[in-house]
Design a protein around this motif. Structure first.
Motif, PDB file in Angstrom:
ATOM      1  N   LYS A   1       0.827  -1.208   0.000  1.00  0.00           N
ATOM      2  CA  LYS A   1       0.000   0.000   0.000  1.00  0.00           C
ATOM      3  C   LYS A   1       0.864   1.262   0.000  1.00  0.00           C
ATOM      4  O   LYS A   1       0.377   2.353  -0.348  1.00  0.00           O
ATOM      5  CB  LYS A   1      -0.920  -0.006   1.215  1.00  0.00           C
ATOM      6  CG  LYS A   1      -1.882  -1.194   1.245  1.00  0.00           C
ATOM      7  CD  LYS A   1      -2.638  -1.244   2.564  1.00  0.00           C
ATOM      8  CE  LYS A   1      -3.533  -2.474   2.640  1.00  0.00           C
ATOM      9  NZ  LYS A   1      -4.233  -2.584   3.959  1.00  0.00           N
ATOM     10  N   GLN A   2       2.125   1.103   0.422  1.00  0.00           N
ATOM     11  CA  GLN A   2       3.069   2.217   0.352  1.00  0.00           C
ATOM     12  C   GLN A   2       3.843   2.081  -0.971  1.00  0.00           C
ATOM     13  O   GLN A   2       3.339   2.469  -2.012  1.00  0.00           O
ATOM     14  CB  GLN A   2       3.987   2.208   1.571  1.00  0.00           C
ATOM     15  CG  GLN A   2       3.233   2.324   2.889  1.00  0.00           C
ATOM     16  CD  GLN A   2       4.178   2.338   4.077  1.00  0.00           C
ATOM     17  OE1 GLN A   2       5.145   3.102   4.145  1.00  0.00           O
ATOM     18  NE2 GLN A   2       3.890   1.473   5.057  1.00  0.00           N
ATOM     19  N   HIS A   3       5.026   1.492  -0.929  1.00  0.00           N
ATOM     20  CA  HIS A   3       5.778   1.265  -2.167  1.00  0.00           C
ATOM     21  C   HIS A   3       6.803   0.162  -1.922  1.00  0.00           C
ATOM     22  O   HIS A   3       7.771   0.358  -1.189  1.00  0.00           O
ATOM     23  CB  HIS A   3       6.475   2.549  -2.619  1.00  0.00           C
ATOM     24  CG  HIS A   3       7.243   2.401  -3.909  1.00  0.00           C
ATOM     25  ND1 HIS A   3       7.925   3.442  -4.495  1.00  0.00           N
ATOM     26  CD2 HIS A   3       7.439   1.328  -4.744  1.00  0.00           C
ATOM     27  CE1 HIS A   3       8.509   3.033  -5.600  1.00  0.00           C
ATOM     28  NE2 HIS A   3       8.230   1.750  -5.772  1.00  0.00           N
ATOM     29  N   VAL A   4       6.578  -0.994  -2.535  1.00  0.00           N
ATOM     30  CA  VAL A   4       7.535  -2.083  -2.520  1.00  0.00           C
ATOM     31  C   VAL A   4       8.046  -2.279  -3.945  1.00  0.00           C
ATOM     32  O   VAL A   4       7.255  -2.438  -4.878  1.00  0.00           O
ATOM     33  CB  VAL A   4       6.912  -3.395  -2.006  1.00  0.00           C
ATOM     34  CG1 VAL A   4       7.926  -4.533  -2.078  1.00  0.00           C
ATOM     35  CG2 VAL A   4       6.413  -3.224  -0.574  1.00  0.00           C
ATOM     36  N   GLN A   5       9.351  -2.252  -4.104  1.00  0.00           N
ATOM     37  CA  GLN A   5       9.955  -2.394  -5.420  1.00  0.00           C
ATOM     38  C   GLN A   5      10.513  -3.808  -5.586  1.00  0.00           C
ATOM     39  O   GLN A   5      11.025  -4.406  -4.639  1.00  0.00           O
ATOM     40  CB  GLN A   5      11.090  -1.374  -5.593  1.00  0.00           C
ATOM     41  CG  GLN A   5      11.635  -1.272  -7.010  1.00  0.00           C
ATOM     42  CD  GLN A   5      10.651  -0.624  -7.976  1.00  0.00           C
ATOM     43  OE1 GLN A   5       9.702   0.039  -7.553  1.00  0.00           O
ATOM     44  NE2 GLN A   5      10.886  -0.810  -9.272  1.00  0.00           N
ATOM     45  N   GLY A   6      10.402  -4.330  -6.794  1.00  0.00           N
ATOM     46  CA  GLY A   6      11.024  -5.611  -7.100  1.00  0.00           C
ATOM     47  C   GLY A   6      12.344  -5.422  -7.815  1.00  0.00           C
ATOM     48  O   GLY A   6      12.448  -4.595  -8.731  1.00  0.00           O
ATOM     49  N   TYR A   7      13.356  -6.163  -7.380  1.00  0.00           N
ATOM     50  CA  TYR A   7      14.611  -6.225  -8.124  1.00  0.00           C
ATOM     51  C   TYR A   7      14.660  -7.614  -8.755  1.00  0.00           C
ATOM     52  O   TYR A   7      14.857  -8.615  -8.058  1.00  0.00           O
ATOM     53  CB  TYR A   7      15.819  -5.987  -7.219  1.00  0.00           C
ATOM     54  CG  TYR A   7      17.124  -6.327  -7.889  1.00  0.00           C
ATOM     55  CD1 TYR A   7      17.526  -5.649  -9.032  1.00  0.00           C
ATOM     56  CD2 TYR A   7      17.930  -7.354  -7.415  1.00  0.00           C
ATOM     57  CE1 TYR A   7      18.710  -5.977  -9.676  1.00  0.00           C
ATOM     58  CE2 TYR A   7      19.120  -7.682  -8.051  1.00  0.00           C
ATOM     59  CZ  TYR A   7      19.507  -6.994  -9.182  1.00  0.00           C
ATOM     60  OH  TYR A   7      20.660  -7.320  -9.823  1.00  0.00           O
ATOM     61  N   VAL A   8      14.416  -7.667 -10.053  1.00  0.00           N
ATOM     62  CA  VAL A   8      14.292  -8.947 -10.757  1.00  0.00           C
ATOM     63  C   VAL A   8      15.655  -9.356 -11.306  1.00  0.00           C
ATOM     64  O   VAL A   8      16.326  -8.578 -11.988  1.00  0.00           O
ATOM     65  CB  VAL A   8      13.270  -8.848 -11.900  1.00  0.00           C
ATOM     66  CG1 VAL A   8      13.172 -10.176 -12.643  1.00  0.00           C
ATOM     67  CG2 VAL A   8      11.902  -8.441 -11.351  1.00  0.00           C
ATOM     68  N   SER A   9      16.048 -10.581 -10.979  1.00  0.00           N
ATOM     69  CA  SER A   9      17.316 -11.112 -11.455  1.00  0.00           C
ATOM     70  C   SER A   9      17.159 -12.592 -11.763  1.00  0.00           C
ATOM     71  O   SER A   9      16.567 -13.338 -10.978  1.00  0.00           O
ATOM     72  CB  SER A   9      18.415 -10.918 -10.394  1.00  0.00           C
ATOM     73  OG  SER A   9      19.548 -11.707 -10.694  1.00  0.00           O
ATOM     74  N   ASP A  10      17.684 -13.015 -12.904  1.00  0.00           N
ATOM     75  CA  ASP A  10      17.661 -14.443 -13.239  1.00  0.00           C
ATOM     76  C   ASP A  10      19.015 -15.107 -13.004  1.00  0.00           C
ATOM     77  O   ASP A  10      19.307 -16.171 -13.543  1.00  0.00           O
ATOM     78  CB  ASP A  10      17.196 -14.663 -14.675  1.00  0.00           C
ATOM     79  CG  ASP A  10      18.115 -14.026 -15.716  1.00  0.00           C
ATOM     80  OD1 ASP A  10      19.114 -13.382 -15.322  1.00  0.00           O
ATOM     81  OD2 ASP A  10      17.833 -14.157 -16.921  1.00  0.00           O
TER      82      ASP A  10
END
Length: 337
Positions: A202-211
């Motif tokens: 509801k605030q701000h969660v960021q994803g750091y996507v890495s394979d």
């Protein structure tokens, strides 16, 4: 990002009997405790101080690492007298933090090649209150999935489902603003995955996507695979550097006709007799593999005796077990003394 919390309180029930006397994070990968791999990865990213959130066999961690001088880190210990869940463990460990900056938080049962420095850069540039490492998996049905929008912002945390909306999952490594940790209730059983993250969205969660390479060390088979991947060079750890070996042996005695393959680790005092074959396995100190035995994808504890001609496939063997010649061992068996 100079401080971190390492979550090492789990009992490792799926790894028994290997965890009967050793906490899961202290089981060795390529001869080095999993916790050591993680601590040195954090150090390489600039972390100087780590709070170890312990519970099960908590005293073993401090006995092994002390104040952290040998690793060039400052280590402190936050002990849970009763398990508090991942969120409760973070709150308990938060009392021992010193600084006000972002905090690296990582699970004690994951090995990953992703860049902590890049995850931190994404956290700082996005303005999020929390940034999660997300990794794609072939089949996300066994996990809760984490959909993101085009900017990488997390939209939701979804429980296991038959038809996942994304193949991205929570990879167990987070960067939290300190303010998030300070508002988690103390002495309360709470799950960061099920209770805290859905509120943070509801605030701000960021994803750091890495394979990049990633593995969850939830089973003995996963431990043997991760150990082999470190030895053969499919995975990397600052504790070992870059390896590319068929096997790694620490003062083991190997017969000339024996075959050791697939990234196997043999600890000190291990003996492998004639015509035995050990493939992608871990065999700990002072164990014996008899002639013509076949050990594959198995984790073998200390002081184990494997009789001549025995076949072990995907087996976990606790310390001190004796498997006599002529014994049939089912694939996937768990053997304890």
């Amino acid at each position: 990002m100079s401080e971190a919390i390492l979550l090492v309180g789990g009992q490792g029930t799926r790894l028994r009997p290997l965890t009967d006397s050793t906490p899961k994070p202290l089981l060795p990968l390529a001869g080095v405790a999993c916790t050591t791999h993680q601590l040195l990865k954090a150090k390489a990213a600039g972390v100087t101080r780590v709070v170890l959130a312990t519970s099960y066999l908590a005293e073993v961690f401090e006995a092994q690492y002390g104040a952290g001088e040998a690793l060039g880190l400052e280590l402190v210990y936050a002990v849970e007298r009763e398990p508090l869940g991942t969120g409760g463990a973070i709150a308990n460990a938060g009392q021992f933090l010193k600084g006000d900056g972002p905090i690296l938080i990582f699970n004690g049962d994951v090995i990953s090649n992703h860049s902590l420095e890049e995850q931190y850069r994404v956290h700082e540039s996005s303005g999020a209150v929390a940034t999660l490492h997300l990794t794609p998996v072939e089949d996300a049905r066994a996990y809760g999935c984490v959909p993101v929008d085009d900017s990488g912002r997390v939209k939701a945390f979804l429980e296991k489902m038959d038809n996942p909306v994304t193949n991205l999952i929570n990879a167990g490594c987070y960067i939290f603003d300190r303010s998030i940790i300070d508002v988690i209730p103390l002495n309360t059983v709470i799950s960061v995955e099920r209770e805290i993250f859905p509120e943070l969205v509801k605030q701000h969660v960021q994803g750091y996507v890495s394979d990049d390479y990633w593995i969850d060390l939830g089973t003995p088979e996963a431990f043997t695979k991760a150990s082999a991947d470190l030895i053969t060079g499919r995975a990397y750890s600052p504790a070992l550097g870059i390896l590319n070996m068929e096997y790694l042996a620490n003062a083991a005695e190997i017969a000339t006709s024996a075959r050791i393959t697939g990234g196997t680790f043999l600890d000190k005092g291990v003996t492998v007799d004639e015509a035995a074959h050990v493939h992608q396995s871990v065999i700990l100190a002072d164990s014996w593999v008899g002639s013509n035995a076949h050990v594959e994808n198995s984790f073998v504890g200390r002081g184990v005796k494997i009789g001549s001609g025995i076949k072990l496939v995907n087996v976990a063997v606790g310390d001190g077990v004796e498997i006599h010649e002529g014994t049939t061992v089912s694939e996937g068996a768990r053997l304890s003394a």
